[in-house]
Write a protein that holds these residues in place. Structure first.
Motif, PDB file in Angstrom:
ATOM      1  N   ARG A 277     -50.792  95.994  -6.191  1.00 16.12           N
ATOM      2  CA  ARG A 277     -49.535  96.271  -5.883  1.00 16.12           C
ATOM      3  C   ARG A 277     -48.871  94.647  -5.544  1.00 16.12           C
ATOM      4  NH1 ARG A 277     -47.620 101.587  -6.013  1.00 16.12           N
ATOM      5  NH2 ARG A 277     -49.055 102.583  -7.424  1.00 16.12           N
ATOM      6  N   ILE A 278     -49.585  94.334  -4.590  1.00 16.40           N
ATOM      7  CA  ILE A 278     -49.088  92.862  -4.081  1.00 16.40           C
ATOM      8  C   ILE A 278     -49.369  91.810  -5.376  1.00 16.40           C
ATOM      9  CG2 ILE A 278     -49.174  91.152  -2.262  1.00 16.40           C
ATOM     10  CD1 ILE A 278     -49.833  93.521  -0.358  1.00 16.40           C
ATOM     11  N   GLY A 279     -50.404  91.973  -5.794  1.00 13.77           N
ATOM     12  CA  GLY A 279     -50.720  90.940  -6.887  1.00 13.77           C
ATOM     13  C   GLY A 279     -49.695  91.183  -8.050  1.00 13.77           C
ATOM     14  N   ALA A 332     -50.598  81.732  -8.993  1.00 12.04           N
ATOM     15  CA  ALA A 332     -50.707  82.751 -10.143  1.00 12.04           C
ATOM     16  C   ALA A 332     -49.261  83.244 -10.608  1.00 12.04           C
ATOM     17  CB  ALA A 332     -51.492  83.438  -9.753  1.00 12.04           C
ATOM     18  N   ILE A 333     -48.149  82.801  -9.889  1.00 10.17           N
ATOM     19  CA  ILE A 333     -46.869  83.403 -10.223  1.00 10.17           C
ATOM     20  C   ILE A 333     -46.146  82.444 -11.263  1.00 10.17           C
ATOM     21  CG2 ILE A 333     -44.513  84.070  -9.447  1.00 10.17           C
ATOM     22  CD1 ILE A 333     -45.865  83.975  -6.737  1.00 10.17           C
ATOM     23  N   GLY A 334     -45.545  83.092 -12.155  1.00 12.69           N
ATOM     24  CA  GLY A 334     -44.885  82.619 -13.339  1.00 12.69           C
ATOM     25  C   GLY A 334     -43.299  82.517 -13.175  1.00 12.69           C
ATOM     26  N   SER A 335     -42.716  81.905 -14.281  1.00 14.33           N
ATOM     27  CA  SER A 335     -41.218  82.058 -14.154  1.00 14.33           C
ATOM     28  C   SER A 335     -41.035  82.972 -15.138  1.00 14.33           C
ATOM     29  CB  SER A 335     -40.644  80.544 -14.166  1.00 14.33           C
ATOM     30  OG  SER A 335     -41.103  80.235 -15.584  1.00 14.33           O
ATOM     31  N   GLN A 336     -39.605  83.646 -15.370  1.00 15.64           N
ATOM     32  CA  GLN A 336     -39.080  84.250 -16.391  1.00 15.64           C
ATOM     33  C   GLN A 336     -37.628  83.856 -16.438  1.00 15.64           C
ATOM     34  OE1 GLN A 336     -40.312  88.102 -14.649  1.00 15.64           O
ATOM     35  NE2 GLN A 336     -38.376  88.858 -14.713  1.00 15.64           N
ATOM     36  N   PRO A 337     -36.946  84.196 -17.710  1.00 14.43           N
ATOM     37  CA  PRO A 337     -35.494  83.870 -17.776  1.00 14.43           C
ATOM     38  C   PRO A 337     -34.767  84.765 -17.128  1.00 14.43           C
ATOM     39  CG  PRO A 337     -36.532  83.828 -19.791  1.00 14.43           C
ATOM     40  CD  PRO A 337     -37.717  84.420 -19.008  1.00 14.43           C
ATOM     41  N   ALA A 338     -33.658  84.661 -16.432  1.00  9.61           N
ATOM     42  CA  ALA A 338     -32.902  85.521 -15.756  1.00  9.61           C
ATOM     43  C   ALA A 338     -32.069  86.239 -16.922  1.00  9.61           C
ATOM     44  CB  ALA A 338     -31.990  84.912 -14.809  1.00  9.61           C
ATOM     45  N   GLN A 343     -33.898  93.447 -13.382  1.00  7.48           N
ATOM     46  CA  GLN A 343     -34.908  93.174 -13.655  1.00  7.48           C
ATOM     47  C   GLN A 343     -36.080  93.039 -12.739  1.00  7.48           C
ATOM     48  OE1 GLN A 343     -33.132  88.937 -14.732  1.00  7.48           O
ATOM     49  NE2 GLN A 343     -35.269  88.954 -15.064  1.00  7.48           N
ATOM     50  N   VAL A 344     -37.384  93.369 -13.147  1.00  5.58           N
ATOM     51  CA  VAL A 344     -38.321  93.224 -12.181  1.00  5.58           C
ATOM     52  C   VAL A 344     -39.072  91.934 -12.493  1.00  5.58           C
ATOM     53  CG1 VAL A 344     -40.751  94.187 -11.414  1.00  5.58           C
ATOM     54  CG2 VAL A 344     -38.669  95.825 -12.167  1.00  5.58           C
ATOM     55  N   TRP A 345     -39.319  91.168 -11.217  1.00  7.20           N
ATOM     56  CA  TRP A 345     -39.852  89.765 -11.307  1.00  7.20           C
ATOM     57  C   TRP A 345     -41.364  89.828 -10.656  1.00  7.20           C
ATOM     58  CZ3 TRP A 345     -41.163  86.287  -7.030  1.00  7.20           C
ATOM     59  CH2 TRP A 345     -41.324  85.028  -7.474  1.00  7.20           C
ATOM     60  N   ASP A 346     -42.348  89.076 -11.185  1.00  6.56           N
ATOM     61  CA  ASP A 346     -43.566  89.263 -10.988  1.00  6.56           C
ATOM     62  C   ASP A 346     -44.175  90.702 -10.298  1.00  6.56           C
ATOM     63  OD1 ASP A 346     -45.880  87.658 -10.213  1.00  6.56           O
ATOM     64  OD2 ASP A 346     -45.398  87.693  -8.310  1.00  6.56           O
ATOM     65  N   GLY A 347     -43.641  91.573 -11.029  1.00  5.48           N
ATOM     66  CA  GLY A 347     -43.991  92.965 -10.482  1.00  5.48           C
ATOM     67  C   GLY A 347     -43.756  93.367  -9.124  1.00  5.48           C
ATOM     68  N   ARG A 348     -42.995  92.523  -8.220  1.00  3.64           N
ATOM     69  CA  ARG A 348     -42.809  92.756  -6.927  1.00  3.64           C
ATOM     70  C   ARG A 348     -41.271  93.023  -6.549  1.00  3.64           C
ATOM     71  NH1 ARG A 348     -44.358  88.151  -3.767  1.00  3.64           N
ATOM     72  NH2 ARG A 348     -43.879  86.781  -5.544  1.00  3.64           N
ATOM     73  N   PHE A 349     -40.608  92.165  -6.975  1.00 10.76           N
ATOM     74  CA  PHE A 349     -39.241  92.322  -6.661  1.00 10.76           C
ATOM     75  C   PHE A 349     -38.121  93.002  -7.744  1.00 10.76           C
ATOM     76  CE2 PHE A 349     -41.044  89.428  -3.450  1.00 10.76           C
ATOM     77  CZ  PHE A 349     -40.394  89.821  -2.232  1.00 10.76           C
ATOM     78  N   GLU A 350     -37.405  93.490  -7.408  1.00  6.44           N
ATOM     79  CA  GLU A 350     -36.143  94.205  -8.463  1.00  6.44           C
ATOM     80  C   GLU A 350     -34.826  93.221  -8.076  1.00  6.44           C
ATOM     81  OE1 GLU A 350     -35.386  98.139 -10.731  1.00  6.44           O
ATOM     82  OE2 GLU A 350     -34.803  98.462  -8.646  1.00  6.44           O
TER      83      GLU A 350
END
Length: 441
Positions: A277-279, A332-338, A343-350
């Motif tokens: 989950r945290i990963g 290990a964290i990537g970036s993603q277009p806003a 949207q969920v970012w990195d599986g951790r934050f919405e």
């Protein structure tokens, strides 16, 4: 001779979805015989329910011809009276773990689309032979009970219910169903590429069947493994409540004495769940890797810290005694277009954004971002949230390479024109750690 699946039989297989919930459903369709057979069956069922079906085809961009193949599948589906959508990604082709990365991309694109469109159920065409192969793959990797439980008929992923109605149906019957309907299909050449472990496992299946280990026997063993998981879930839930504190910044602290006093299977289960989950992953790390982590904690060889499953683990002396801190590994964290909306970012934050997102990306704060947070909000610098590895892994909203906001901290740069952060919170899947314990996704 293998018989086609009848409409009444399929309605029974798909009973996980209530009769009145077919108003909007989706189905994953690669264009292969398995998924086309499922679309054919589901198309008929949804029509009888007065619902609406959309077939989702993902263009991975992994092969030059993938775009043309996706367009051809979409055209076939339209010709069969099925609404279709092709989903694409600008993510770079992975250098390794190609099948796993492609699978994760498919799920992310499809569940994102479902959430945006208000679709609650996504059907998948995994069948009996797939289940047997998954069991063998996980057995070869040294998986524990949950890994050997393989795939579940109903599961949650990214706020969407995944439905696999064909897990008890052999592949040959899907082909018979497709042939009976006269629907077309495409063959993925990667299914014959023995560079991939699943293809090599598939080639072993006839020899295993001759020894009594056919697909039905292997899938039955997976079912029995799955029946054991509720008992293990209860034990892990008790340890979660007694030993773990989940922080709103997306990291956890675990009481080391409570963890080491627990039964080994329970402790391993808890560690795997936290790392997954945290990963930001939907899959737990390799079982043997978690075993080595726990053994190092027990024998004192853990050292100052380790990494596993996209997480960083460190010893920590807290007010209540020795603890293990588990946070996201920033590297290990990537970036993603806003994008607008949720949207969920990195599986951790919405995150929920509104406004012009064309030049904005969501990426970790890192060292530079945290420095900017300190300049914009001296209070955060004086009373930082969590240790530095935690802070650097928090989401940052960047516009043209400049930090426009730190959404989880409520910090914004007034000098940068950027989308408005409507809300930022732990993603449902991570936040669920604070509630009932659920192992599989």
């Amino acid at each position: 001779m293998d018989t086609a699946i009848s409409a009444s039989e399929f309605e029974t297989l798909a009973a996980a979805v209530p009769p009145d919930r077919y108003d909007r459903v989706a189905v994953a369709c690669s264009g292969g015989p398995d998924s086309m057979a499922l679309v054919c069956l589901l198309h008929g069922l949804v029509k009888t329910k007065g619902g609406a079906l959309t077939a989702l085809t993902v263009d991975h961009g992994l092969r030059p011809e993938s775009a043309a193949e996706a367009a051809r599948v979409s055209s076939w589906l339209d010709g069969c009276g099925v609404n279709s959508v092709v989903l694409t990604s600008d993510r770079q082709k992975p250098a390794s773990n190609i099948q796993m990365e492609a699978r994760d991309l498919r799920y992310r694109l499809m569940t994102d689309w479902c959430r945006e469109q208000g679709v609650d159920f996504l059907f998948l065409a995994h069948h009996l032979d797939d289940q047997a192969e998954t069991f063998l793959l996980r057995l070869a990797r040294g998986s524990g009970v949950d890994g050997l439980a393989a795939m579940q008929p109903v599961a949650q992923r990214g706020g969407v219910t995944l439905v696999r109605p064909l897990l008890a149906v052999p592949k040959a019957r899907l082909r018979a169903t497709l042939d009976s309907a006269g629907w077309p299909h495409v063959t993925d050449p990667s299914n014959r590429n023995d560079d991939f472990a699943r293809v090599r496992i598939r080639a072993l299946m006839p020899a295993l069947a001759r020894e009594g280990l056919d697909a039905r026997r292997l899938a039955g063993t997976a079912d029995r493994m799955a029946s054991a998981t509720p008992v293990l879930d209860d034990a892990a839930a008790g340890l979660m409540k007694a030993a773990v504190t989940l922080h709103p910044q997306g990291y956890a602290t675990v009481s080391t004495p409570a963890l080491l006093d627990a039964r080994e299977e329970t402790a391993l289960r808890l560690l795997s769940q936290l790392l997954s989950r945290i990963g930001g992953s939907f899959y737990p790390p390799r079982f043997d890797r978690v075993q080595r982590l726990l053994a190092a904690l027990r024998d004192g060889s853990f050292g100052a810290g380790r990494t596993a499953g996209g997480c960083r683990l460190m010893r920590k002396d807290g007010s209540t005694g020795p603890a293990l801190l588990i946070c996201r590994e920033t590297a290990a964290i990537g970036s993603q277009p806003a994008r607008q909306g949720a949207q969920v970012w990195d599986g951790r934050f919405e995150l929920h954004l509104s406004g012009d997102v064309r030049r904005a990306v969501i990426a970790p704060l890192g060292v530079d971002g945290w420095r900017d947070v300190g300049l914009l909000s001296p209070g955060n610098r004086k009373n930082p949230v969590g240790p530095s590895p935690v802070r650097r892994g928090l989401p940052g909203l960047w516009v043209d390479g400049r930090l426009a906001a730190a959404p989880s901290l409520g910090v914004a740069n007034p000098d940068i024109s950027a989308p408005t952060v409507v809300n930022c919170a732990l993603a449902p899947r991570l936040n669920a750690l604070a509630g009932p314990f659920h192992w599989r996704s």
